[in-house]
Design a protein around this motif. Structure first.
Motif, short mmCIF file in Angstrom:
data_model
loop_
_atom_site.label_atom_id
_atom_site.label_comp_id
_atom_site.label_asym_id
_atom_site.label_seq_id
_atom_site.Cartn_x
_atom_site.Cartn_y
_atom_site.Cartn_z
N PRO A 45 0.81 -1.22 0.00
CA PRO A 45 0.00 0.00 0.00
C PRO A 45 0.84 1.27 0.00
N ALA A 46 0.17 2.39 -0.20
CA ALA A 46 0.84 3.69 -0.18
C ALA A 46 1.56 3.89 1.14
N LEU A 47 2.67 4.61 1.10
CA LEU A 47 3.48 4.82 2.30
C LEU A 47 2.85 5.84 3.25
N VAL A 48 1.78 6.49 2.83
CA VAL A 48 1.08 7.44 3.70
C VAL A 48 -0.14 6.79 4.36
N ILE A 49 -0.29 5.49 4.22
CA ILE A 49 -1.47 4.81 4.76
C ILE A 49 -1.51 4.91 6.28
N SER A 50 -2.73 4.92 6.81
CA SER A 50 -2.92 5.07 8.25
C SER A 50 -3.06 3.73 8.94
N GLU A 51 -2.95 3.75 10.27
CA GLU A 51 -3.14 2.54 11.06
C GLU A 51 -4.54 1.97 10.85
N ALA A 52 -5.54 2.85 10.78
CA ALA A 52 -6.92 2.39 10.59
C ALA A 52 -7.10 1.70 9.24
N ASP A 53 -6.48 2.23 8.22
CA ASP A 53 -6.63 1.63 6.89
C ASP A 53 -5.89 0.29 6.80
N ILE A 54 -4.79 0.13 7.52
CA ILE A 54 -4.14 -1.18 7.59
C ILE A 54 -5.08 -2.18 8.23
N ASP A 55 -5.80 -1.74 9.27
CA ASP A 55 -6.78 -2.63 9.91
C ASP A 55 -7.87 -3.05 8.93
N VAL A 56 -8.28 -2.16 8.06
CA VAL A 56 -9.29 -2.50 7.04
C VAL A 56 -8.75 -3.60 6.11
N ILE A 57 -7.50 -3.45 5.68
CA ILE A 57 -6.90 -4.46 4.80
C ILE A 57 -6.84 -5.81 5.49
N LEU A 58 -6.39 -5.83 6.74
CA LEU A 58 -6.27 -7.08 7.47
C LEU A 58 -7.62 -7.74 7.70
N ALA A 59 -8.63 -6.93 8.02
CA ALA A 59 -9.98 -7.48 8.24
C ALA A 59 -10.55 -8.05 6.94
N ALA A 60 -10.30 -7.37 5.83
CA ALA A 60 -10.78 -7.86 4.54
C ALA A 60 -10.09 -9.16 4.15
N LEU A 61 -8.77 -9.23 4.40
CA LEU A 61 -8.03 -10.45 4.13
C LEU A 61 -8.53 -11.60 5.00
N ASP A 62 -8.87 -11.31 6.23
CA ASP A 62 -9.41 -12.32 7.14
C ASP A 62 -10.65 -12.96 6.52
N LYS A 63 -11.52 -12.14 5.98
CA LYS A 63 -12.74 -12.66 5.35
C LYS A 63 -12.41 -13.45 4.09
N GLY A 64 -11.44 -12.97 3.31
CA GLY A 64 -11.06 -13.67 2.10
C GLY A 64 -10.48 -15.05 2.39
N LEU A 65 -9.61 -15.13 3.40
CA LEU A 65 -8.99 -16.41 3.77
C LEU A 65 -10.04 -17.36 4.34
N ALA A 66 -10.99 -16.83 5.09
CA ALA A 66 -12.04 -17.68 5.64
C ALA A 66 -12.88 -18.29 4.52
N ALA A 67 -13.15 -17.50 3.51
CA ALA A 67 -13.97 -17.98 2.39
C ALA A 67 -13.25 -19.07 1.59
N ALA A 68 -11.92 -19.01 1.54
CA ALA A 68 -11.15 -19.98 0.75
C ALA A 68 -10.71 -21.19 1.54
N SER A 69 -10.90 -21.16 2.85
CA SER A 69 -10.42 -22.25 3.71
C SER A 69 -11.41 -23.43 3.75
#
Length: 451
Positions: free
Chosen positions: A427-451
């Motif tokens: 991601p962009a180097l200006v990304i915020s802590e909150a937006d990193i949390d959004v990415i991680l939460a979205a990935l969590d859902k993606g991995l759950a769907a593929a597991s």
């Protein structure tokens, strides 16, 4: 602008996408991105997500960097183009060269040769390396060494030093004289060695062995990424790049640091070479040099290399290489504004902090999901998950399953990149802590769907 239905129906009818099968683009229409602001993008249907890819490793300052946009506009109004081939130049590129000289001084680099992008920068460095040795009377130094899993672009020279068959096999025969050594990739390597320090030494021994086999006096340069990017985000042990530097110096081989991705703060240091405490002989840059807003690049050259060219009296140092858009004034103006903003925001510091956050989050996902075979990163905002269908056997995940991860993550609010069995985040180097949390939460859902 045509409406959404037109765009969806016609996307692949007249357009071939890079890095894709034309038939696949017809069967599986890509996401049509129509807007971007901050670190978020919006598609043709109005769905907004956090961009976990940073455009393509290059939009370090996000999509709303007004100083760069203003610089482009002003330069278009003043001088939209002029060549810097012999006999002419422009004011913007002269000013940029002085700024880059200062920025790269800690890397020992003081001259810039301008290009249109990363692949051009790599091609330039490879050509200049051969010419450097010819000027010095060592015309037999024509070979190149590089790493398996490394990525350096898709020009014939660049593809030849690439270490991934996907970019090589369909286009062979490639440039002769290019040889590869194992990458310090702890998850998969021919030594079956998972200890990073031990693996680094094994790879360095393989480099010494290859040099001895080829003959040091036949080798022009070794090219490597300080952290391998497109090959799956493979950070070496801290001893590896300094070891490469030492070996190259001992044998008179130029070290080209391919920093098309890692320059300008991506690793949490201002350059990847600086991250490992190494001074290369040349460094390739592009991508973040203009925040992705204008196609532009530069090869940075060390003093001692420049001296060989600049003191030549034989004529062999005349550079018969360049591009129509080398030193483009609009690109130079964009780069000047981008560099100023990059330094003002101290993006390397944020990249280091947010990189630690995302790395820890990915390690937590590995604990949660068996399909996560390996987590790589921890050096700024370059991270990857390598997904498997069998963790014990390290069997790569099937394409439909990893596509599910990407699709579900996108629906959940984050764009992530899929390459082979890897989910890559940059991601962009200006990304915020909150937006990193959004990415991680979205990935969590993606991995759950593929597991």
């Amino acid at each position: 602008m045509k409406d959404a239905n037109f765009l969806k129906e016609h996307n692949a009818r007249s357009l071939w996408h890079p890095m894709a099968h034309p038939a696949d683009s017809l069967k599986n229409p890509p996401t049509i991105v129509t807007g971007g602001t901050g670190v978020r993008i919006t598609d043709v249907d109005g769905h907004e997500v956090v961009d976990g890819v940073g455009g393509l490793w290059n939009v370090n300052l996000g999509f709303s960097c007004q100083p760069v946009k203003d610089a482009i506009t002003a330069q278009l109004d003043t001088l939209p183009y002029y060549s810097i081939f012999r006999g002419t130049t422009n004011d913007a590129v002269i000013q940029l060269s002085e700024e880059l000289r200062d920025f790269f001084a800690p890397d020992g680099l003081s001259r810039a040769f301008y290009t249109s992008g990363g692949g051009d920068s790599v091609e330039t460095a490879l050509r200049l390396a051969r010419q450097y040795h010819k000027i010095r009377g060592e015309a037999g130094r024509i070979k190149y060494l590089s790493l398996k899993k490394g990525y350096h672009g898709t020009h014939f020279g660049a593809a030849s030093v690439n270490g991934n068959q996907n970019f090589r096999a369909p286009y062979e025969p490639l440039l002769p004289g290019c040889f590869h050594i194992p990458a310090p990739y702890t998850y998969r390597n021919p030594f079956n060695e998972s200890d990073p320090a031990k693996l680094a030494q094994l790879c360095l021994a393989a480099l010494e062995d290859e040099i001895a086999f080829q003959g040091a006096n036949t080798i022009a340069a070794f090219i490597m990424e300080p952290v391998l990017g497109a090959g799956g985000v493979i950070p070496p042990h801290e001893s590896f790049m300094p070891g490469v530097r030492e070996i190259c110096s001992k044998h008179g081989i130029l070290l080209i640091a391919d920093e098309v991705i890692t320059a300008f703060g991506r690793t949490g240091s201002w350059t990847g070479s600086r991250h490992w405490g190494v001074r290369p002989d040349m460094m390739t840059t592009a991508k973040a040099i203009t925040n992705g807003y204008f196609p532009f690049g530069a090869v940075m050259i060390a003093d001692h290399v420049a001296e060989v060219f600049e003191t030549d009296e034989t004529g062999r140092a005349s550079i018969g290489h360049g591009y129509t858009y080398s030193g483009h004034p609009v690109g130079a103006a964009a780069a000047l504004a981008c560099l100023a903003e990059t330094k003002r925001l101290d993006v390397a510091q944020n990249a280091a902090a947010r990189g630690t956050q995302i790395h820890q989050g990915l390690l937590a996902l590995q604990e949660k999901y068996d399909i996560v075979g390996d987590v790589r990163g921890g050096h700024g905002l370059m991270s990857a998950l390598e997904l498997v269908s069998d963790r014990a056997k390290k069997t790569p995940i099937a394409k439909p399953a990893i596509n599910t991860v990407q699709e579900v993550a996108y629906a959940a609010g984050a764009m992530v990149r899929v390459s082979g069995p890897n989910v890559i985040l940059s991601p962009a180097l200006v990304i915020s802590e909150a937006d990193i949390d959004v990415i991680l939460a979205a990935l969590d859902k993606g991995l759950a769907a593929a597991s």
